[in-house]
Motif scaffolding. Structure first.
Motif, short mmCIF file in Angstrom:
data_model
loop_
_atom_site.label_atom_id
_atom_site.label_comp_id
_atom_site.label_asym_id
_atom_site.label_seq_id
_atom_site.Cartn_x
_atom_site.Cartn_y
_atom_site.Cartn_z
N UNK A 111 0.82 -1.21 0.00
CA UNK A 111 0.00 0.00 0.00
C UNK A 111 0.85 1.25 0.00
N UNK A 112 1.91 1.25 0.81
CA UNK A 112 2.79 2.43 0.86
C UNK A 112 3.49 2.64 -0.47
N UNK A 113 3.95 1.55 -1.09
CA UNK A 113 4.64 1.68 -2.37
C UNK A 113 3.70 2.17 -3.46
N UNK A 114 2.48 1.67 -3.44
CA UNK A 114 1.51 2.11 -4.44
C UNK A 114 1.14 3.58 -4.25
N UNK A 115 1.01 3.98 -3.00
CA UNK A 115 0.71 5.38 -2.70
C UNK A 115 1.82 6.30 -3.21
N UNK A 116 3.07 5.90 -2.99
CA UNK A 116 4.21 6.69 -3.49
C UNK A 116 4.19 6.77 -5.01
N UNK A 117 3.87 5.66 -5.66
CA UNK A 117 3.85 5.63 -7.12
C UNK A 117 2.76 6.54 -7.69
N UNK A 118 1.57 6.50 -7.08
CA UNK A 118 0.47 7.31 -7.61
C UNK A 118 0.72 8.80 -7.37
#
Length: 531
Positions: free
Chosen positions: A435-442
């Motif tokens: 979730x944290x990685x996806x949030x950073x990517x978006x």
């Protein structure tokens, strides 16, 4: 159901390629990423030439404990009307909690319990009443299972359809993901669910690493997913099949090749079917184990080639007669755009991992065999049967139980609170990182300037993940980008004065106000340390 054919998920990055694809019947768009009245030119050209467009929402959160937001439903319907859509689709998932206010930025599974089903059914009926065209719901890929579940996936989906009349969007890639990560049998799910309610099918790629299936939508569709498409086609002729690709977009020829492979699977499977198949007793047994070997009167046979995959594209079931709102009616479904994005230009990318940012969050881990332990405390709801009056709507007590359980889980995932009893902590840790990685990517996609200001992708990612730890998202990604920039400025970061000036200017242009003065930043920092 209206005949759709074979289509592809429309994304701005491949808009030109999509226009040139031969034999493309339809496209699906992320509902929250378009604005009625400000459609991208390429999408407008597709509509002008008669290509069907279906809005696909990713953060309505119908599986959440709260009733659907009327404004979000109105915005979804608006998109359907603007696109002339025959239906809209969403997910069987929860994406946020209201107490505390937390956003997952991801599609999270609902517990398969009576309480959760009652809540979901009422939310679906509210959405159906508000939307101008039929609604279909998609099965999601999940990393973890809820403890204390009372139904199988097939039983849960079947009862959902029976109680609401909602249609199903079956993602065969998600069936495969859940096979690897949760030990669920795709054929068993297909045998159990009412395929007469099928709206259309999703196909997508992913990759397996170390026994974990990453449902990325950024890799080619593997043979194992095409095999599941064939399994489904052997049972029913779907009205439509759609290829999803959300990241790491390949050359146009590769996209065309994947669409061709889908058509070939549909056509070959249809040709291999017997002309007159026996009633599907396995499916009835899966849906009703007590029924024995004898099929129920009127049990639907497996469809033979006369219902085939369509002469040209291999997807074509006949349009279903008497669809409730009729082909060509319109409605919309929506993920969570930033406040005010629904009707303005520049809608916020959706908060779901499956679309727009790649499914980096739908990573999954191999589960242990056997049923999980029940949750202690509030739990996801373990009522053996619906509460009194539940046939007319979920009881408030059921909503409260589901809400407490979802809030405890989401808080553990995004705010660092303890993992609720009964969950596999190792898998929850994987989900937290995803979730944290996806949030950073978006956020990097929403605000690409931040990486440049901070010196590149690696320094940006390191700074953002440090910020995100313990700071859950409570609004959209654009707001998250502004909060991240303010967080850095409060700490007098970045250390380079020129970069800090650039970040201040960036923040000021988008926030519409002066950044906090140094003394205010110090006061906030001290207050944060004291807390």
């Amino acid at each position: 159901m209206a005949h759709l054919g074979v289509g592809i998920g429309w994304r701005p990055e491949i808009a030109d390629a999509v226009e040139r694809l031969d034999g493309l019947d339809w496209v699906e768009v992320v509902a929250e990423n378009i604005c009625p009245g400000h459609l991208p030119e390429a999408l407008g050209r597709l509509r002008e030439r008669g290509t069907r467009i279906v809005p696909h929402g990713v953060s309505l959160g119908l599986g959440g404990a709260d009733r659907p937001d009327p404004e979000k439903l109105a915005a979804l319907g608006e998109r359907a009307v603007a696109l002339g859509a025959p239906l809209v689709t969403e997910h069987i998932a929860f994406v946020r909690t209201s107490s505390p206010l937390l956003e997952a930025g991801h599609l999270l599974p609902v517990p398969r319990t009576r309480d959760a089903l009652d809540v979901l059914c009422e939310n679906v009926r509210i959405a159906q009443d508000a939307l101008p065209v039929p609604l279909a719901l998609e099965n999601i890929a999940a990393l973890f299972s809820w403890p204390g579940e009372e139904m199988t996936e097939g039983q849960f989906l079947t009862e959902l359809v029976e109680r609401t009349g909602v249609r199903l969007l079956i993602d065969v890639a998600n069936l495969h993901t859940n096979r690897v990560n949760r030990g669920e049998d795709p054929a068993g799910v297909l045998d159990a669910i009412p395929l007469e309610a099928l709206a259309y099918v999703h196909v997508a790629g992913g990759v397996e690493r170390g026994g974990v299936w990453h449902d990325t939508h950024a890799h080619p569709v593997p043979p194992v997913v095409l095999d599941l498409l064939a399994e489904l086609r052997s049972r029913v002729a779907p009205a439509g099949v759609l290829l999803e690709r959300d990241d790491d977009f390949p050359p146009e020829a590769e996209l065309a090749g994947e669409l061709t492979a889908i058509r070939e699977v549909l056509t070959a499977t249809a040709r291999a079917l017997p002309q007159a198949a026996a009633p599907d007793t396995a499916r009835e047994a899966a849906r009703n184990p007590a029924a024995g070997a004898e099929p129920e009167a009127g049990a639907e046979p497996v469809r033979g080639p006369e219902h085939g995959a369509g002469a040209e594209h291999g997807a074509g079931a006949e349009p279903e007669a008497g669809a409730e709102h009729g082909a060509g009616a319109e409605h919309g479904a929506g993920a969570e755009p930033e406040a005010g994005a629904e009707r303005g230009a520049g809608a916020e990318p959706e908060a779901g991992p499956e679309h727009g940012a790649g499914k980096t969050g739908q990573v999954a881990a191999q589960t242990a065999a056997g049923a999980p332990e029940p949750v202690s405390g509030p739990g996801p709801g373990s009522a053996a049967k619906p509460e009194a009056g539940a046939e007319h709507g979920a009881g408030e007590a059921a909503r409260t139980r589901v809400g407490l359980a979802q809030a405890a889980l989401l808080s553990a995932l995004v705010a660092g609170t303890p993992v609720p009893e009964g969950f596999d902590r190792a898998r929850i840790r994987v989900q937290v990182r995803a979730l944290a990685a996806k949030r950073a990517d978006v956020v990097a996609k929403v605000a690409p300037e931040l990486s440049g200001i901070l010196g590149g992708r690696a320094p940006y990612r390191e700074a953002f993940l440090a910020y995100a730890k313990g700071r859950p998202m409570t609004a959209g990604y654009r707001r998250d980008a502004l909060d991240f920039a303010e967080h850095l400025l409060i700490q007098d970061l970045p250390a380079d004065p020129a970069a800090r000036r650039r970040l201040t200017a960036w923040w000021r242009e988008r926030a519409g106000a002066r950044p906090p003065r140094r003394i205010v930043r110090w006061a906030r920092a001290l207050a944060g340390r004291a807390a």
